[in-house]
Scaffold this active site. Structure first.
Site, mmCIF file in Angstrom:
data_model
loop_
_atom_site.group_PDB
_atom_site.id
_atom_site.type_symbol
_atom_site.label_atom_id
_atom_site.label_comp_id
_atom_site.label_asym_id
_atom_site.label_seq_id
_atom_site.Cartn_x
_atom_site.Cartn_y
_atom_site.Cartn_z
ATOM 1 N N ASP A 48 17.127 72.404 32.614
ATOM 2 C CA ASP A 48 18.220 72.585 33.535
ATOM 3 C C ASP A 48 19.576 72.438 32.941
ATOM 4 O OD1 ASP A 48 15.976 72.307 35.222
ATOM 5 O OD2 ASP A 48 16.169 70.714 35.901
ATOM 6 N N ASP A 59 10.301 77.239 48.446
ATOM 7 C CA ASP A 59 10.828 75.886 48.485
ATOM 8 C C ASP A 59 10.209 75.222 49.865
ATOM 9 O OD1 ASP A 59 11.826 76.451 46.067
ATOM 10 O OD2 ASP A 59 13.807 76.337 46.656
#
Length: 235
Positions: free
Chosen positions: A12, A125
Protein backbone atom coordinates in the site's frame (compact mmCIF):
# COMPACT_ATOMS: atom_id res chain seq x y z
CA UNK A 1 -11.13 -31.17 -0.04
CA UNK A 2 -8.08 -28.92 0.18
CA UNK A 3 -7.66 -26.61 -2.79
CA UNK A 4 -5.06 -24.18 -3.99
CA UNK A 5 -4.70 -20.76 -2.40
CA UNK A 6 -2.55 -18.20 -4.20
CA UNK A 7 -1.20 -15.41 -2.00
CA UNK A 8 -0.92 -11.79 -3.16
CA UNK A 9 0.99 -9.75 -0.56
CA UNK A 10 -0.14 -6.12 -0.57
CA UNK A 11 2.05 -3.06 -0.97
CA UNK A 12 0.00 0.00 0.00
CA UNK A 13 1.46 3.33 -1.08
CA UNK A 14 0.56 6.72 0.43
CA UNK A 15 2.50 9.94 0.03
CA UNK A 16 5.11 8.06 -1.97
CA UNK A 17 5.93 5.71 0.90
CA UNK A 18 4.89 2.17 1.85
CA UNK A 19 2.06 2.51 4.35
CA UNK A 20 2.82 -0.89 5.92
CA UNK A 21 6.23 0.14 7.26
CA UNK A 22 6.28 -0.04 11.05
CA UNK A 23 8.47 1.41 13.81
CA UNK A 24 10.98 3.23 11.65
CA UNK A 25 11.43 0.34 9.22
CA UNK A 26 12.35 1.18 5.61
CA UNK A 27 9.32 2.58 3.82
CA UNK A 28 10.49 2.61 0.21
CA UNK A 29 7.68 0.77 -1.63
CA UNK A 30 10.07 -0.74 -4.17
CA UNK A 31 12.23 -2.12 -1.37
CA UNK A 32 9.17 -3.57 0.38
CA UNK A 33 8.03 -5.15 -2.89
CA UNK A 34 11.46 -6.55 -3.65
CA UNK A 35 11.74 -8.03 -0.16
CA UNK A 36 8.40 -9.77 -0.64
CA UNK A 37 9.54 -11.20 -3.95
CA UNK A 38 12.75 -12.40 -2.32
CA UNK A 39 10.60 -14.21 0.26
CA UNK A 40 8.72 -16.04 -2.47
CA UNK A 41 5.86 -13.82 -3.62
CA UNK A 42 4.87 -14.73 -7.17
CA UNK A 43 2.42 -11.82 -7.55
CA UNK A 44 1.88 -8.58 -5.62
CA UNK A 45 -1.17 -6.41 -4.94
CA UNK A 46 -0.13 -2.76 -5.36
CA UNK A 47 -2.48 -0.10 -3.98
CA UNK A 48 -2.42 3.66 -4.53
CA UNK A 49 -4.10 4.73 -1.28
CA UNK A 50 -4.03 8.40 -2.25
CA UNK A 51 -6.11 7.71 -5.36
CA UNK A 52 -8.38 5.36 -3.39
CA UNK A 53 -9.15 8.03 -0.79
CA UNK A 54 -9.55 10.90 -3.24
CA UNK A 55 -6.22 12.56 -2.53
CA UNK A 56 -5.15 12.65 -6.17
CA UNK A 57 -2.92 9.60 -6.43
CA UNK A 58 0.54 9.21 -7.85
CA UNK A 59 0.29 7.67 -11.33
CA UNK A 60 3.94 8.34 -12.13
CA UNK A 61 5.14 6.43 -9.08
CA UNK A 62 2.71 3.57 -9.75
CA UNK A 63 3.93 3.33 -13.33
CA UNK A 64 7.55 3.35 -12.17
CA UNK A 65 6.92 0.63 -9.59
CA UNK A 66 5.07 -1.50 -12.11
CA UNK A 67 8.07 -1.26 -14.40
CA UNK A 68 10.55 -2.29 -11.70
CA UNK A 69 8.78 -4.96 -9.66
CA UNK A 70 10.03 -8.28 -11.10
CA UNK A 71 6.79 -10.28 -10.75
CA UNK A 72 3.24 -9.76 -12.04
CA UNK A 73 1.35 -7.02 -10.20
CA UNK A 74 -2.34 -6.48 -9.53
CA UNK A 75 -2.90 -2.69 -9.52
CA UNK A 76 -5.61 -1.30 -7.24
CA UNK A 77 -6.78 1.85 -5.55
CA UNK A 78 -9.58 4.14 -6.72
CA UNK A 79 -9.68 3.03 -10.37
CA UNK A 80 -13.26 4.07 -10.92
CA UNK A 81 -13.67 6.08 -14.13
CA UNK A 82 -13.17 5.59 -17.84
CA UNK A 83 -10.06 7.78 -17.65
CA UNK A 84 -8.70 5.72 -14.75
CA UNK A 85 -9.21 2.51 -16.72
CA UNK A 86 -7.52 3.97 -19.81
CA UNK A 87 -4.51 5.01 -17.71
CA UNK A 88 -4.28 1.67 -15.90
CA UNK A 89 -4.55 -0.24 -19.17
CA UNK A 90 -1.44 1.54 -20.41
CA UNK A 91 0.67 0.55 -17.42
CA UNK A 92 2.61 -2.66 -16.93
CA UNK A 93 0.00 -4.07 -14.55
CA UNK A 94 -0.84 -7.72 -15.13
CA UNK A 95 -4.23 -7.06 -13.57
CA UNK A 96 -6.26 -3.94 -12.85
CA UNK A 97 -8.80 -3.79 -10.02
CA UNK A 98 -11.88 -1.71 -10.82
CA UNK A 99 -13.09 -0.02 -7.63
CA UNK A 100 -16.30 -1.17 -5.99
CA UNK A 101 -17.89 2.23 -6.65
CA UNK A 102 -17.92 1.40 -10.37
CA UNK A 103 -20.61 -1.20 -9.71
CA UNK A 104 -23.09 1.68 -9.67
CA UNK A 105 -22.45 2.03 -13.43
CA UNK A 106 -22.89 -1.26 -15.33
CA UNK A 107 -21.80 0.42 -18.57
CA UNK A 108 -18.46 1.32 -16.97
CA UNK A 109 -17.88 -2.29 -15.90
CA UNK A 110 -18.65 -3.50 -19.42
CA UNK A 111 -16.36 -0.86 -20.94
CA UNK A 112 -13.56 -1.84 -18.56
CA UNK A 113 -14.00 -5.47 -19.56
CA UNK A 114 -13.77 -4.50 -23.22
CA UNK A 115 -10.61 -2.48 -22.59
CA UNK A 116 -8.81 -4.80 -20.19
CA UNK A 117 -10.06 -8.27 -21.09
CA UNK A 118 -8.60 -10.93 -18.81
CA UNK A 119 -6.60 -8.29 -16.95
CA UNK A 120 -9.76 -6.94 -15.30
CA UNK A 121 -10.63 -7.66 -11.67
CA UNK A 122 -13.76 -6.13 -10.14
CA UNK A 123 -13.76 -5.23 -6.44
CA UNK A 124 -16.84 -5.96 -4.37
CA UNK A 125 -16.41 -4.26 -0.99
CA UNK A 126 -18.94 -5.58 1.51
CA UNK A 127 -19.93 -4.29 4.93
CA UNK A 128 -22.86 -5.85 6.84
CA UNK A 129 -24.36 -7.31 3.69
CA UNK A 130 -24.15 -4.07 1.73
CA UNK A 131 -21.82 -3.26 -1.16
CA UNK A 132 -19.90 -0.10 -0.24
CA UNK A 133 -17.11 2.00 -1.71
CA UNK A 134 -14.36 2.32 0.87
CA UNK A 135 -12.99 5.82 1.17
CA UNK A 136 -16.40 7.27 0.30
CA UNK A 137 -19.84 7.37 1.98
CA UNK A 138 -21.34 5.49 -0.98
CA UNK A 139 -23.54 2.46 -0.21
CA UNK A 140 -24.70 0.71 -3.36
CA UNK A 141 -27.16 -1.74 -1.79
CA UNK A 142 -27.49 -5.41 -0.80
CA UNK A 143 -24.80 -7.60 -2.30
CA UNK A 144 -27.14 -9.92 -4.20
CA UNK A 145 -29.09 -7.02 -5.71
CA UNK A 146 -25.96 -5.16 -6.81
CA UNK A 147 -24.44 -8.23 -8.43
CA UNK A 148 -27.75 -9.06 -10.12
CA UNK A 149 -27.25 -5.92 -12.19
CA UNK A 150 -23.99 -7.24 -13.62
CA UNK A 151 -24.47 -10.35 -15.77
CA UNK A 152 -20.82 -10.13 -16.87
CA UNK A 153 -19.76 -10.99 -13.33
CA UNK A 154 -21.79 -14.18 -13.24
CA UNK A 155 -20.16 -16.23 -15.99
CA UNK A 156 -16.65 -16.56 -14.56
CA UNK A 157 -15.19 -14.32 -17.25
CA UNK A 158 -14.27 -11.52 -14.83
CA UNK A 159 -12.42 -12.19 -11.58
CA UNK A 160 -14.03 -10.74 -8.47
CA UNK A 161 -12.10 -9.47 -5.44
CA UNK A 162 -14.26 -9.57 -2.31
CA UNK A 163 -13.01 -7.13 0.33
CA UNK A 164 -14.48 -7.49 3.80
CA UNK A 165 -14.78 -3.78 4.62
CA UNK A 166 -15.82 -4.46 8.21
CA UNK A 167 -12.67 -6.47 8.98
CA UNK A 168 -10.07 -5.08 6.60
CA UNK A 169 -6.88 -4.34 8.51
CA UNK A 170 -8.32 -5.50 11.83
CA UNK A 171 -7.01 -9.09 11.97
CA UNK A 172 -10.28 -10.27 13.52
CA UNK A 173 -10.52 -13.50 11.52
CA UNK A 174 -11.53 -14.20 7.94
CA UNK A 175 -15.28 -14.39 7.25
CA UNK A 176 -15.49 -17.49 5.06
CA UNK A 177 -19.28 -17.22 4.89
CA UNK A 178 -19.00 -13.81 3.21
CA UNK A 179 -16.54 -15.03 0.62
CA UNK A 180 -18.60 -18.16 -0.05
CA UNK A 181 -21.81 -16.16 -0.47
CA UNK A 182 -20.28 -13.91 -3.11
CA UNK A 183 -18.61 -16.86 -4.86
CA UNK A 184 -22.04 -18.49 -5.11
CA UNK A 185 -23.55 -15.32 -6.58
CA UNK A 186 -20.85 -14.97 -9.25
CA UNK A 187 -20.52 -18.69 -9.92
CA UNK A 188 -16.75 -18.93 -9.50
CA UNK A 189 -14.05 -18.78 -6.82
CA UNK A 190 -13.08 -15.30 -5.68
CA UNK A 191 -10.03 -13.40 -4.50
CA UNK A 192 -10.53 -12.67 -0.79
CA UNK A 193 -9.30 -9.74 1.27
CA UNK A 194 -9.76 -8.70 4.86
CA UNK A 195 -9.75 -10.12 8.36
CA UNK A 196 -6.94 -12.67 8.21
CA UNK A 197 -5.51 -13.04 11.71
CA UNK A 198 -3.20 -16.04 11.68
CA UNK A 199 -2.03 -19.13 9.82
CA UNK A 200 -5.15 -20.99 10.91
CA UNK A 201 -7.17 -18.58 8.77
CA UNK A 202 -4.99 -19.47 5.79
CA UNK A 203 -5.61 -23.16 6.40
CA UNK A 204 -9.37 -22.57 6.48
CA UNK A 205 -9.29 -20.43 3.36
CA UNK A 206 -7.20 -22.96 1.49
CA UNK A 207 -9.81 -25.62 2.27
CA UNK A 208 -12.61 -23.44 0.88
CA UNK A 209 -13.75 -24.09 -2.67
CA UNK A 210 -15.05 -20.50 -2.76
CA UNK A 211 -11.63 -18.84 -2.49
CA UNK A 212 -8.61 -19.48 -4.69
CA UNK A 213 -6.63 -16.27 -4.04
CA UNK A 214 -5.97 -14.11 -1.00
CA UNK A 215 -4.66 -10.57 -0.65
CA UNK A 216 -2.41 -10.50 2.44
CA UNK A 217 -2.11 -7.20 4.27
CA UNK A 218 -2.07 -6.36 7.97
CA UNK A 219 -1.41 -9.84 9.36
CA UNK A 220 1.67 -10.21 7.18
CA UNK A 221 3.07 -6.71 7.66
CA UNK A 222 2.37 -6.61 11.39
CA UNK A 223 4.26 -9.86 11.94
CA UNK A 224 1.49 -12.35 12.70
CA UNK A 225 3.43 -14.70 10.42
CA UNK A 226 6.09 -14.53 7.74
CA UNK A 227 5.39 -14.80 4.04
CA UNK A 228 7.51 -17.95 3.92
CA UNK A 229 5.36 -19.54 6.63
CA UNK A 230 2.20 -18.49 4.80
CA UNK A 231 3.44 -19.92 1.50
CA UNK A 232 4.32 -23.19 3.25
CA UNK A 233 0.78 -23.48 4.60
CA UNK A 234 -0.59 -22.87 1.10
CA UNK A 235 1.94 -25.01 -0.79
Amino acid sequence: MTGTLTLLPAVDVAGGRAAQARDGAPDDPLRIATDLVDQGAAMLHLVDLDRAFGRGGDPDLMTELLGRIPVPVQLSGGIATTADVAWAAGTGASRVVLASSALSEPALVEAAAATLGERLVVAVDVREGQVVARGTPLVLGPTAEVLAGHPALRDGRIRVLVADASRDGRRSGADLDLFASVAELVGSPVTASGGVADLADLTRLRASEAVDELVLGAALHEGAFTLRDALEVCA
